[in-house]
Design a protein around this motif. Structure first.
Motif, PDB file in Angstrom:
ATOM      1  N   LEU A   1       0.823  -1.210   0.000  1.00 14.19           N
ATOM      2  CA  LEU A   1       0.000   0.000   0.000  1.00 14.19           C
ATOM      3  C   LEU A   1       0.859   1.261   0.000  1.00 14.19           C
ATOM      4  O   LEU A   1       0.485   2.278  -0.603  1.00 14.19           O
ATOM      5  CB  LEU A   1      -0.944  -0.006   1.207  1.00 14.19           C
ATOM      6  CG  LEU A   1      -2.039  -1.076   1.206  1.00 14.19           C
ATOM      7  CD1 LEU A   1      -2.916  -0.930   2.449  1.00 14.19           C
ATOM      8  CD2 LEU A   1      -2.894  -0.987  -0.057  1.00 14.19           C
ATOM      9  N   ALA A   2       2.010   1.225   0.670  1.00 10.53           N
ATOM     10  CA  ALA A   2       2.888   2.399   0.662  1.00 10.53           C
ATOM     11  C   ALA A   2       3.423   2.693  -0.732  1.00 10.53           C
ATOM     12  O   ALA A   2       3.718   3.856  -1.073  1.00 10.53           O
ATOM     13  CB  ALA A   2       4.046   2.186   1.638  1.00 10.53           C
ATOM     14  N   SER A   3       3.533   1.666  -1.565  1.00 16.81           N
ATOM     15  CA  SER A   3       4.054   1.872  -2.920  1.00 16.81           C
ATOM     16  C   SER A   3       3.124   2.726  -3.769  1.00 16.81           C
ATOM     17  O   SER A   3       3.578   3.329  -4.761  1.00 16.81           O
ATOM     18  CB  SER A   3       4.270   0.516  -3.595  1.00 16.81           C
ATOM     19  OG  SER A   3       5.230  -0.253  -2.879  1.00 16.81           O
ATOM     20  N   PHE A   4       1.845   2.820  -3.405  1.00 24.01           N
ATOM     21  CA  PHE A   4       0.931   3.669  -4.178  1.00 24.01           C
ATOM     22  C   PHE A   4       1.251   5.149  -3.981  1.00 24.01           C
ATOM     23  O   PHE A   4       0.939   5.964  -4.861  1.00 24.01           O
ATOM     24  CB  PHE A   4      -0.517   3.367  -3.800  1.00 24.01           C
ATOM     25  CG  PHE A   4      -1.021   2.083  -4.378  1.00 24.01           C
ATOM     26  CD1 PHE A   4      -1.527   2.045  -5.674  1.00 24.01           C
ATOM     27  CD2 PHE A   4      -0.981   0.907  -3.647  1.00 24.01           C
ATOM     28  CE1 PHE A   4      -1.994   0.855  -6.219  1.00 24.01           C
ATOM     29  CE2 PHE A   4      -1.442  -0.282  -4.187  1.00 24.01           C
ATOM     30  CZ  PHE A   4      -1.948  -0.316  -5.484  1.00 24.01           C
ATOM     31  N   LEU A   5       1.836   5.507  -2.864  1.00 23.46           N
ATOM     32  CA  LEU A   5       2.318   6.883  -2.722  1.00 23.46           C
ATOM     33  C   LEU A   5       3.426   7.174  -3.725  1.00 23.46           C
ATOM     34  O   LEU A   5       3.491   8.268  -4.303  1.00 23.46           O
ATOM     35  CB  LEU A   5       2.826   7.107  -1.293  1.00 23.46           C
ATOM     36  CG  LEU A   5       1.777   7.215  -0.189  1.00 23.46           C
ATOM     37  CD1 LEU A   5       2.450   7.191   1.180  1.00 23.46           C
ATOM     38  CD2 LEU A   5       0.943   8.484  -0.358  1.00 23.46           C
ATOM     39  N   VAL A   6       4.290   6.189  -3.937  1.00 24.11           N
ATOM     40  CA  VAL A   6       5.354   6.352  -4.927  1.00 24.11           C
ATOM     41  C   VAL A   6       4.769   6.412  -6.330  1.00 24.11           C
ATOM     42  O   VAL A   6       5.218   7.198  -7.181  1.00 24.11           O
ATOM     43  CB  VAL A   6       6.373   5.214  -4.786  1.00 24.11           C
ATOM     44  CG1 VAL A   6       7.468   5.335  -5.843  1.00 24.11           C
ATOM     45  CG2 VAL A   6       6.984   5.215  -3.387  1.00 24.11           C
ATOM     46  N   LEU A   7       3.758   5.587  -6.623  1.00 24.93           N
ATOM     47  CA  LEU A   7       3.113   5.642  -7.941  1.00 24.93           C
ATOM     48  C   LEU A   7       2.476   7.002  -8.187  1.00 24.93           C
ATOM     49  O   LEU A   7       2.516   7.518  -9.324  1.00 24.93           O
ATOM     50  CB  LEU A   7       2.068   4.536  -8.049  1.00 24.93           C
ATOM     51  CG  LEU A   7       2.598   3.100  -8.142  1.00 24.93           C
ATOM     52  CD1 LEU A   7       1.434   2.106  -8.143  1.00 24.93           C
ATOM     53  CD2 LEU A   7       3.453   2.920  -9.396  1.00 24.93           C
TER      54      LEU A   7
END
Length: 378
Positions: free
Chosen positions: A231-237
């Protein structure tokens, strides 16, 4: 009939009779006559052939002495009522009458967070995240995964209290791998990295020396990967888009306004519980107030950042506040299940890292989807 004591020839007169004391059965009984003279009488002994009575062989009734004492005390109290001013050995207390001499018991201190400290810490974290997003996507990516690694370690420590084990080596390697896959492969790379990470956690658990709780520990590891680094990777996306820092700013503002004003409106107007079994302090009034401020704030911000398209911010804000509330309730249910109030005390005034990311992680995922549907991913 025999007598217990032979009479003397000259019995003493009442004036010369010695005083007799004691409780012997041979002692004479003194009776005072109306004229004031005492007459001595001797108590006859039973016949020699009379049967001798023996003590009963059966045990006495339990608590017989206490019962007799209670009845004697009641009879004495009835004959000689208590008078004011008597010095009693025990002062009886009537429990039905409140005592006027009782010392007041101080009220327990109110539980809660230090709002000023929490606000200051939240402002520092929010400004730092936004500054990193504006400065460079790689800097923001490093900040996100640094928090993800810390959150994984925090979650692992909390689960250790229940005897659950998160294999830290494969989970941390998978977290860093998701970061690399997201930067270079975007959404497709993230999904592939998650699948490979899940398989790696299971494989690591199989070759581990411990055999106990293999299924439970493997499922806990997969849940950890899906909840925190994925879920944290969606901030990067969101950050990797052409207008990435604007998208990140809208999401952060929506979540922060929702959390902040849900707290204040709940304190002022909260009456109906939102989920009493999961989080007793959350109310419907607080949730509605937080959602209103979150949607309006993100809409106003979107009006200035996206060329007057306020509706874009309103849609993203609505999705974010719903996801934030659900994420907060989900983390509250997990904390209640493992019997902890805060995941840790890493962030002053807020608790643990997961206590701050519980709303932002699911909000970032739904915001990425809404942005992708309305204006694309680039």
């Amino acid at each position: 009939m025999r007598w217990g004591r032979r009479r003397q020839a000259d019995p003493p007169t009442p004036e010369d009779a010695p005083a007799v004391s004691g409780g012997s059965p041979f002692a004479p009984v003194t009776e005072v006559t109306p004229a004031g003279h005492a007459e001595l009488e001797l108590e006859p002994l039973p016949p020699a052939d009379a049967a001798v009575e023996h003590a009963p062989e059966t045990a006495p009734v339990a608590h017989a002495a206490e019962q007799v004492s209670a009845r004697v005390a009641a009879a004495v109290a009835a004959e000689a009522p208590h008078r004011a001013g008597e010095d009693d050995a025990v002062d009886p207390v009537d429990l039905d009458v409140p005592s006027t001499e009782a010392l007041p018991v101080p009220a327990p201190p109110r539980a809660g967070r230090n709002l000023w400290l929490a606000t200051a810490t939240g402002v520092v974290l929010g400004v730092g995240a936004i500054a990193a997003a504006i400065y460079h996507p790689l800097v923001f990516t490093a900040v996100v995964y640094a928090f993800a690694v810390a959150a994984v370690l925090e979650w692992r420590h909390a689960l250790g209290r229940l005897g659950l084990h998160v294999s830290v080596v494969p989970v941390l390697l998978a977290t860093l791998g998701m970061g690399v896959a997201t930067v270079f492969g975007r959404g497709e790379g993230l999904v592939v990295a998650l699948l490979v990470a899940c398989a790696g956690v299971i494989a690591w658990r199989i070759v581990d020396d411990r055999v106990e709780n293999t299924l439970a520990d493997s499922l806990v590891g997969i849940f950890t990967l899906a909840w925190i680094p994925f879920l944290a990777s969606f901030l990067v996306l969101l950050e990797l888009a052409d207008d990435g820092w604007r998208r990140v700013l809208v999401v952060i503002v929506a979540v922060v306004l929702n959390d902040t004003f849900a707290l204040f409106t709940g304190m002022l107007f909260g009456r109906r519980k939102l989920a009493p079994r999961v989080s007793p302090k959350k109310t419907w009034e607080g949730a509605i107030g937080g959602a209103a401020f979150g949607i309006v704030g993100s809409a106003v911000l979107s009006f200035y950042l996206f060329d007057g398209r306020w509706w874009l911010g309103a849609a993203v804000g609505a999705a974010c506040v719903v996801a934030a509330v659900l994420g907060d309730l989900a983390e509250s249910a997990l904390k209640r299940d493992i019997a902890v109030k805060d995941m840790s005390s890493a962030i002053p005034g807020h608790g643990g890292i997961l206590d701050r990311l519980d709303s932002l992680l699911p909000a970032a995922a739904v915001a990425y989807i809404v942005f992708a549907l309305l204006i694309g991913t680039r």
